[in-house]
Design a protein around this motif. Sequence first.
Motif, PDB file in Angstrom:
ATOM      1  N   UNK A   7       0.782  -0.956   0.098  1.00 33.17           N
ATOM      2  CA  UNK A   7       0.104   0.144  -0.168  1.00 33.17           C
ATOM      3  C   UNK A   7       0.843   1.249   0.054  1.00 33.17           C
ATOM      4  N   UNK A   8       0.194   2.438  -0.514  1.00 29.49           N
ATOM      5  CA  UNK A   8       0.954   3.670  -0.317  1.00 29.49           C
ATOM      6  C   UNK A   8      -0.228   4.573   0.157  1.00 29.49           C
ATOM      7  N   UNK A   9       0.222   5.765   0.970  1.00 34.53           N
ATOM      8  CA  UNK A   9      -0.680   6.528   1.334  1.00 34.53           C
ATOM      9  C   UNK A   9      -0.318   7.814   0.809  1.00 34.53           C
ATOM     10  N   UNK A  10      -1.264   8.507   0.182  1.00 33.08           N
ATOM     11  CA  UNK A  10      -1.091   9.869  -0.365  1.00 33.08           C
ATOM     12  C   UNK A  10      -1.066  10.981   0.886  1.00 33.08           C
ATOM     13  N   UNK A  31      -8.692 -10.031   3.175  1.00 33.48           N
ATOM     14  CA  UNK A  31      -9.817  -9.801   2.174  1.00 33.48           C
ATOM     15  C   UNK A  31      -9.164  -8.743   1.003  1.00 33.48           C
ATOM     16  N   UNK A  32      -8.169  -7.748   1.714  1.00 34.28           N
ATOM     17  CA  UNK A  32      -7.261  -6.831   0.947  1.00 34.28           C
ATOM     18  C   UNK A  32      -6.413  -7.519   0.165  1.00 34.28           C
ATOM     19  N   UNK A  33      -5.847  -8.671   0.798  1.00 39.55           N
ATOM     20  CA  UNK A  33      -4.437  -9.162  -0.004  1.00 39.55           C
ATOM     21  C   UNK A  33      -5.056 -10.070  -1.184  1.00 39.55           C
ATOM     22  N   UNK A  34      -6.281 -10.807  -0.737  1.00 33.00           N
ATOM     23  CA  UNK A  34      -6.957 -11.893  -1.787  1.00 33.00           C
ATOM     24  C   UNK A  34      -7.420 -11.134  -2.775  1.00 33.00           C
ATOM     25  N   UNK A  35      -8.145  -9.986  -2.690  1.00 36.69           N
ATOM     26  CA  UNK A  35      -8.640  -9.053  -3.645  1.00 36.69           C
ATOM     27  C   UNK A  35      -7.636  -8.631  -4.580  1.00 36.69           C
ATOM     28  N   UNK A  36      -6.272  -8.161  -4.129  1.00 35.16           N
ATOM     29  CA  UNK A  36      -5.242  -7.626  -4.846  1.00 35.16           C
ATOM     30  C   UNK A  36      -4.655  -8.982  -5.710  1.00 35.16           C
ATOM     31  N   UNK A  37      -4.529  -9.988  -5.057  1.00 31.93           N
ATOM     32  CA  UNK A  37      -4.081 -11.191  -5.920  1.00 31.93           C
ATOM     33  C   UNK A  37      -5.053 -11.739  -7.070  1.00 31.93           C
ATOM     34  N   UNK A  38      -6.356 -11.659  -6.744  1.00 33.94           N
ATOM     35  CA  UNK A  38      -7.144 -12.073  -7.762  1.00 33.94           C
ATOM     36  C   UNK A  38      -6.996 -10.905  -9.074  1.00 33.94           C
ATOM     37  N   UNK A  39      -6.813  -9.721  -8.648  1.00 33.66           N
ATOM     38  CA  UNK A  39      -6.732  -8.787  -9.624  1.00 33.66           C
ATOM     39  C   UNK A  39      -5.468  -8.791 -10.399  1.00 33.66           C
ATOM     40  N   UNK A  58      -2.668  -7.587  -9.707  1.00 32.33           N
ATOM     41  CA  UNK A  58      -1.829  -6.414  -9.902  1.00 32.33           C
ATOM     42  C   UNK A  58      -0.576  -6.060  -9.363  1.00 32.33           C
ATOM     43  N   UNK A  59       0.354  -5.453  -9.961  1.00 32.22           N
ATOM     44  CA  UNK A  59       1.599  -5.294  -9.444  1.00 32.22           C
ATOM     45  C   UNK A  59       1.742  -4.049  -8.768  1.00 32.22           C
ATOM     46  N   UNK A  60       0.902  -2.938  -8.633  1.00 36.28           N
ATOM     47  CA  UNK A  60       1.131  -1.957  -8.089  1.00 36.28           C
ATOM     48  C   UNK A  60       0.478  -2.083  -6.716  1.00 36.28           C
ATOM     49  N   UNK A  61       0.930  -1.059  -5.626  1.00 39.93           N
ATOM     50  CA  UNK A  61       0.529  -1.210  -4.587  1.00 39.93           C
ATOM     51  C   UNK A  61      -1.250  -0.240  -4.321  1.00 39.93           C
ATOM     52  N   UNK A  63      -6.698   1.432  -7.212  1.00 36.84           N
ATOM     53  CA  UNK A  63      -5.445   1.284  -7.820  1.00 36.84           C
ATOM     54  C   UNK A  63      -5.547   1.945  -9.130  1.00 36.84           C
ATOM     55  N   UNK A  64      -4.640   2.541  -9.491  1.00 33.75           N
ATOM     56  CA  UNK A  64      -4.611   3.203 -10.760  1.00 33.75           C
ATOM     57  C   UNK A  64      -4.659   2.475 -12.051  1.00 33.75           C
ATOM     58  N   UNK A  65      -4.259   1.155 -11.823  1.00 36.29           N
ATOM     59  CA  UNK A  65      -4.317   0.206 -12.993  1.00 36.29           C
ATOM     60  C   UNK A  65      -5.649  -0.639 -13.197  1.00 36.29           C
ATOM     61  N   UNK A  66      -6.340  -0.487 -12.244  1.00 39.42           N
ATOM     62  CA  UNK A  66      -7.744  -1.125 -12.133  1.00 39.42           C
ATOM     63  C   UNK A  66      -9.064  -0.320 -11.994  1.00 39.42           C
ATOM     64  N   UNK A  67     -10.087  -0.566 -12.531  1.00 38.97           N
ATOM     65  CA  UNK A  67     -11.148   0.144 -12.417  1.00 38.97           C
ATOM     66  C   UNK A  67     -11.979  -0.143 -11.052  1.00 38.97           C
ATOM     67  N   UNK A  68     -12.692   0.708 -10.534  1.00 38.86           N
ATOM     68  CA  UNK A  68     -13.566   0.459  -9.408  1.00 38.86           C
ATOM     69  C   UNK A  68     -14.359  -0.716  -9.587  1.00 38.86           C
ATOM     70  N   UNK A  69     -14.819  -0.787 -10.708  1.00 38.47           N
ATOM     71  CA  UNK A  69     -15.812  -2.156 -11.098  1.00 38.47           C
ATOM     72  C   UNK A  69     -14.831  -3.383 -10.920  1.00 38.47           C
ATOM     73  N   UNK A  70     -13.578  -3.213 -11.231  1.00 35.39           N
ATOM     74  CA  UNK A  70     -12.967  -4.573 -11.371  1.00 35.39           C
ATOM     75  C   UNK A  70     -12.278  -4.961  -9.720  1.00 35.39           C
ATOM     76  N   UNK A  71     -11.891  -3.965  -9.020  1.00 39.67           N
ATOM     77  CA  UNK A  71     -11.813  -4.121  -7.551  1.00 39.67           C
ATOM     78  C   UNK A  71     -12.912  -4.577  -6.791  1.00 39.67           C
TER      79      UNK A  71
END
Length: 189
Positions: free
Chosen positions: A47-50, A96-104, A106-109, A148-156
Motif C-alpha cells: 500500500x501507499x498513503x497519499x 480480504x485486501x490481499x486476496x482481492x489484490x491477488x485476484x486482480x 496487480x503489481x502496483x500497491x 488502484x490506478x491500473x484497475x477500475x472501481x468495478x474490477x476491484x
Amino acid sequence: MTDFSSTGMTRRGVLAAFAATALAAAPTFASAAGFLRGAGDIRRIRMVSPRTGERLDTIYWIEGEYIPEALKEITLFMRDWRTDETRVIDRRTIDIMAASHNLLDAHEPYTLLSGYRSPATNAMLRARSSGVAKNSRHLIGEAADLRLGSRSVEQIYRAALACNGGGVGRYSRSNFVHMDCGPVRSWGR
C-alpha cells in the motif's frame, strides 16, 4: 527483536528472506476463497498513503502463521492520519485486501484512502457527507477504502466480492472501493 546470530539477523529478517524465495515459487490462486482458507505459503500486502507519503510492502503471513511485527506495521500504516491514532487492524480485513489484490493480478500497491478512523474523524466526515456511517467499521479497525490506478472501481469491487468475506462498497464517483470483514453485503454504484 531477538538476534538469531552474531550477524544481527532477526527472526523477521529470516522470515522475509524465506518469503522472498517462496514468493517466486508461490502458486497462482484460482479463487480468493481458497486463499482465505489458507491455500498458499505466504500473504503479502502493498500500500501507499497519499496523506502521509508512506509506503508499505510486507509479507504478514507465512506457512499458516501471522507475523506479529508485520501486523503491527500494517496497523501503524493504516492509522488515522488526521489524529495519528491507531487501532489494531482486523486480520480478516487484511486477508480480504490481499486476496482481492491477488485476484486482480496487480503489481502496483493499493492507494489507502482510509483505514482506521478515530471517533472524532468519523464525526467530522459524517458532518460533510451522508455516505459516512455513524457506526462505521473503520472505527473498530475492520475496514479500508482503497484504489488502484491500473484497475477500475468495478474490477476491484468484483475481486473483493469474490472473496465473500465481508462488506464491499463501490464508490465510482470517488474512485475507491470499501472492504471490510463485517457481514457479507455489498452496495454502491
